[in-house]
Design a protein around this motif. Structure first.
Motif, PDB file in Angstrom:
ATOM      1  N   GLY A 133     -10.135  -1.208   2.306  1.00 13.06           N
ATOM      2  CA  GLY A 133      -8.949  -1.946   2.683  1.00 13.06           C
ATOM      3  C   GLY A 133      -7.749  -1.545   1.839  1.00 13.06           C
ATOM      4  O   GLY A 133      -7.763  -0.543   1.123  1.00 13.06           O
ATOM      5  N   ALA A 134      -6.708  -2.357   1.934  1.00 14.15           N
ATOM      6  CA  ALA A 134      -5.482  -2.101   1.185  1.00 14.15           C
ATOM      7  C   ALA A 134      -4.812  -3.435   0.877  1.00 14.15           C
ATOM      8  O   ALA A 134      -5.111  -4.451   1.498  1.00 14.15           O
ATOM      9  CB  ALA A 134      -4.536  -1.205   1.990  1.00 14.15           C
ATOM     10  N   GLY A 135      -3.918  -3.415  -0.094  1.00 18.83           N
ATOM     11  CA  GLY A 135      -3.190  -4.631  -0.438  1.00 18.83           C
ATOM     12  C   GLY A 135      -4.063  -5.671  -1.102  1.00 18.83           C
ATOM     13  O   GLY A 135      -5.032  -5.350  -1.802  1.00 18.83           O
ATOM     14  N   ILE A 136      -3.770  -6.945  -0.851  1.00 22.64           N
ATOM     15  CA  ILE A 136      -4.445  -8.026  -1.576  1.00 22.64           C
ATOM     16  C   ILE A 136      -5.920  -8.126  -1.230  1.00 22.64           C
ATOM     17  O   ILE A 136      -6.702  -8.687  -2.001  1.00 22.64           O
ATOM     18  CB  ILE A 136      -3.760  -9.388  -1.330  1.00 22.64           C
ATOM     19  CG1 ILE A 136      -3.892  -9.796   0.144  1.00 22.64           C
ATOM     20  CG2 ILE A 136      -2.310  -9.365  -1.769  1.00 22.64           C
ATOM     21  CD1 ILE A 136      -3.523 -11.244   0.395  1.00 22.64           C
ATOM     22  N   HIS A 137      -6.324  -7.585  -0.084  1.00 19.51           N
ATOM     23  CA  HIS A 137      -7.725  -7.699   0.324  1.00 19.51           C
ATOM     24  C   HIS A 137      -8.552  -6.473  -0.042  1.00 19.51           C
ATOM     25  O   HIS A 137      -9.711  -6.354   0.390  1.00 19.51           O
ATOM     26  CB  HIS A 137      -7.817  -7.951   1.829  1.00 19.51           C
ATOM     27  CG  HIS A 137      -7.408  -9.334   2.224  1.00 19.51           C
ATOM     28  ND1 HIS A 137      -8.158 -10.450   1.903  1.00 19.51           N
ATOM     29  CD2 HIS A 137      -6.320  -9.797   2.887  1.00 19.51           C
ATOM     30  CE1 HIS A 137      -7.552 -11.524   2.365  1.00 19.51           C
ATOM     31  NE2 HIS A 137      -6.441 -11.157   2.970  1.00 19.51           N
ATOM     32  N   ARG A 138      -7.983  -5.564  -0.818  1.00 22.11           N
ATOM     33  CA  ARG A 138      -8.774  -4.397  -1.216  1.00 22.11           C
ATOM     34  C   ARG A 138     -10.037  -4.872  -1.945  1.00 22.11           C
ATOM     35  O   ARG A 138     -10.003  -5.784  -2.767  1.00 22.11           O
ATOM     36  CB  ARG A 138      -7.967  -3.469  -2.109  1.00 22.11           C
ATOM     37  CG  ARG A 138      -8.680  -2.142  -2.374  1.00 22.11           C
ATOM     38  CD  ARG A 138      -7.802  -1.162  -3.139  1.00 22.11           C
ATOM     39  NE  ARG A 138      -8.439   0.148  -3.198  1.00 22.11           N
ATOM     40  CZ  ARG A 138      -9.350   0.507  -4.100  1.00 22.11           C
ATOM     41  NH1 ARG A 138      -9.723  -0.356  -5.036  1.00 22.11           N
ATOM     42  NH2 ARG A 138      -9.893   1.711  -4.081  1.00 22.11           N
ATOM     43  N   GLU A 159      -2.587   0.456   7.471  1.00 23.29           N
ATOM     44  CA  GLU A 159      -2.082   0.183   6.126  1.00 23.29           C
ATOM     45  C   GLU A 159      -0.926  -0.809   6.183  1.00 23.29           C
ATOM     46  O   GLU A 159      -0.840  -1.737   5.362  1.00 23.29           O
ATOM     47  CB  GLU A 159      -1.640   1.502   5.482  1.00 23.29           C
ATOM     48  CG  GLU A 159      -1.511   1.449   3.977  1.00 23.29           C
ATOM     49  CD  GLU A 159      -1.370   2.836   3.394  1.00 23.29           C
ATOM     50  OE1 GLU A 159      -2.029   3.114   2.379  1.00 23.29           O
ATOM     51  OE2 GLU A 159      -0.589   3.657   3.939  1.00 23.29           O
ATOM     52  N   MET A 160      -0.040  -0.646   7.152  1.00 26.63           N
ATOM     53  CA  MET A 160       1.091  -1.561   7.292  1.00 26.63           C
ATOM     54  C   MET A 160       0.620  -2.982   7.593  1.00 26.63           C
ATOM     55  O   MET A 160       1.113  -3.958   7.011  1.00 26.63           O
ATOM     56  CB  MET A 160       2.019  -1.056   8.402  1.00 26.63           C
ATOM     57  CG  MET A 160       3.265  -1.923   8.627  1.00 26.63           C
ATOM     58  SD  MET A 160       2.970  -3.323   9.747  1.00 26.63           S
ATOM     59  CE  MET A 160       2.675  -2.446  11.286  1.00 26.63           C
ATOM     60  N   ILE A 161      -0.353  -3.115   8.493  1.00 27.08           N
ATOM     61  CA  ILE A 161      -0.869  -4.432   8.843  1.00 27.08           C
ATOM     62  C   ILE A 161      -1.520  -5.102   7.640  1.00 27.08           C
ATOM     63  O   ILE A 161      -1.337  -6.306   7.392  1.00 27.08           O
ATOM     64  CB  ILE A 161      -1.870  -4.315  10.014  1.00 27.08           C
ATOM     65  CG1 ILE A 161      -1.118  -3.979  11.301  1.00 27.08           C
ATOM     66  CG2 ILE A 161      -2.676  -5.593  10.182  1.00 27.08           C
ATOM     67  CD1 ILE A 161      -2.024  -3.610  12.455  1.00 27.08           C
ATOM     68  N   GLU A 162      -2.283  -4.330   6.860  1.00 27.30           N
ATOM     69  CA  GLU A 162      -2.942  -4.883   5.676  1.00 27.30           C
ATOM     70  C   GLU A 162      -1.927  -5.486   4.697  1.00 27.30           C
ATOM     71  O   GLU A 162      -2.231  -6.461   3.997  1.00 27.30           O
ATOM     72  CB  GLU A 162      -3.732  -3.780   4.956  1.00 27.30           C
ATOM     73  CG  GLU A 162      -4.943  -3.255   5.720  1.00 27.30           C
ATOM     74  CD  GLU A 162      -6.219  -3.967   5.333  1.00 27.30           C
ATOM     75  OE1 GLU A 162      -6.176  -5.186   5.103  1.00 27.30           O
ATOM     76  OE2 GLU A 162      -7.260  -3.300   5.264  1.00 27.30           O
ATOM     77  N   LEU A 163      -0.755  -4.905   4.641  1.00 26.22           N
ATOM     78  CA  LEU A 163       0.251  -5.345   3.669  1.00 26.22           C
ATOM     79  C   LEU A 163       1.107  -6.489   4.195  1.00 26.22           C
ATOM     80  O   LEU A 163       1.850  -7.103   3.427  1.00 26.22           O
ATOM     81  CB  LEU A 163       1.138  -4.164   3.270  1.00 26.22           C
ATOM     82  CG  LEU A 163       0.418  -2.983   2.596  1.00 26.22           C
ATOM     83  CD1 LEU A 163       1.382  -1.839   2.333  1.00 26.22           C
ATOM     84  CD2 LEU A 163      -0.261  -3.414   1.309  1.00 26.22           C
TER      85      LEU A 163
END
Length: 422
Positions: free
Chosen positions: A363-368, A71-75
């Motif tokens: 995914g998470a963040g902008i690429h969800r 999750e941290m990497i995704e953000l």
């Protein structure tokens, strides 16, 4: 398998138990096809949650297996890039390889947002509302056509059929040829050397067949981009109507694969899960409102996309491990969704799991995933119709699984429906 020596279950058991952790290579399609990948990922998660494989089947890479780290990497898109030119989003992708093309999911800000916002209206609440009746009509037709008391393949008769029709509607592709989209999608995600794709030349030929078909549709949409299908939206978007052929084809590839693999494998997994955990089906029958939680728990339990890849844009330390600029970092969603720190009894399927929506399958963040709500709608409507028809769907054998490290799915699931509701 791909012609290599057929390993036995004992081979994998012995390897998993005896191999030093620094020699473990989880990124092997054979592990996924045989159903052993989750167990290898569990060992990494417990012993080396940020793990370096120096000499794997697909060269060197880092495995990240804990939910919080992924999750941290995704953000952190500045440190961990998705961009096609930096390596893209899969374990095997490379910008110079013709089977991999740029698309908005393989872009960093600001270009990612510019292209994503053009496509997003296709998945708006209003558009999903317009699609609801078609999804319900197709679900009824498909289910009413299933045999009773006879063995059949759920993947072919239901999962693929509903997914193909939905994709054709979404893309503005002729419905009578909807299964073209599934065939093309399967080729696009296939690993050269696998049964589905013996050579890279065959894969590229199938991809080109897809692009040739859509190039004709694209030209028509450029002349009259007034429809509500995705190609009309791309053709009408200021930021996207001048896409290069590679970017147009890359976005088509993304939309076809994303719309096929996630929903198709989740539909199949829902039948498998409720067969393996019959008490959860009883809960669903007793209270159909629990359907609201069926989809997130299926997506968590199954995880139809096993991984996404990022490339480190600077030297960074993660989990005490030094990741160098340019290193390949694999985010194992399949592991994150079974992380015991987040999900109690993670191997169990629970229809009433309170935090199922914390899954990272989209995914998470902008690429969800931009199509997440459509996937939810398809599966929910299908199960609303199943509950009124079939008190039981019996799985007869272990499923045949995909030969892939990217898609975590099924090529076949043999089932039998004993009877309909009277």
């Amino acid at each position: 398998m791909d012609g290599a020596k057929q390993e036995s279950s004992t081979d994998y058991e012995d390897e998993l138990a005896s191999l030093p952790i620094d020699q473990l290579d989880v990124a092997r399609p054979q592990l996924f096809q045989r159903g052993y990948a989750p167990r290898y990922l569990r060992r990494l998660r417990h012993e080396a949650p940020v793990h370096y494989c120096a000499d794997g089947e697909y060269a060197s890479y880092w495995s990240v297996t804990r939910h919080r780290d992924i999750e941290m990497i995704e953000l952190d898109t500045d440190t961990f890039s998705s961009d096609h030119l930096n390596g893209g989003i899969t374990l095997t992708s490379h910008p110079d390889d013709p089977q991999f093309l740029p698309s908005f999911i393989a872009m960093d800000p600001p270009r990612h947002g510019e292209q994503r916002k053009v496509i997003a209206p296709a998945f708006s609440p209003q558009r999903l509302g317009e699609m609801t009746q078609s999804l319900r009509t197709w679900s009824r037709e498909i289910l009413d056509g299933l045999p009773i008391g006879t063995t059949f393949d759920w993947v072919d008769r239901v999962s693929i059929e509903l997914t193909a029709r939905t994709l054709a509607l979404l893309l503005g592709y002729p419905h009578e040829r909807a299964r073209d989209l599934i065939r093309w999608s399967d080729a696009m995600v296939a690993l050269p050397g696998s049964p589905a794709c013996p050579t890279i030349e065959q894969k590229l030929a199938v991809m080109q067949e897809c692009f040739d078909a859509f190039d004709q549709i694209w030209q028509a949409r450029l002349r009259a981009p007034a429809g509500n299908d995705l190609l009309s939206m791309i053709a009408g978007g200021v930021e996207t109507r001048e896409l290069s052929p590679d970017e147009l084809h890359g976005n088509l590839l993304l939309l076809i694969v994303g719309g096929n693999d996630t929903t198709r494998n989740s539909i199949t997994a829902s039948v498998l899960a409720l067969d393996r955990f019959p008490r959860e089906r009883q809960k669903l029958d007793a209270d159909p409102k629990r359907l609201a939680n069926l989809v997130p728990e299926i997506l968590r339990w199954q995880t139809p996309i096993a991984h996404m890849r990022r490339t480190a844009m600077r030297d960074v330390v993660l989990g005490g491990q030094p990741i160098a600029k340019g290193d390949k970092v694999i985010l194992w969603y399949l592991s994150a969704n079974h992380d015991e720190e987040i999900f109690a009894d993670a191997e169990d399927f629970r229809i009433d799991r309170a935090n199922a929506r914390r899954h990272l399958s989209f995914g998470a963040g902008i690429h969800r995933c931009v199509g997440a709500r459509l996937a939810d709608l398809q599966i929910r409507i299908l199960w609303e119709e199943i509950l009124t028809r079939f008190p039981r769907i019996n799985v007869l054998h272990e499923p045949e699984r995909s030969f892939s490290t990217f898609t975590h799915g099924y090529s076949s699931l043999l089932v039998r429906i004993p009877h309909r509701h009277s």
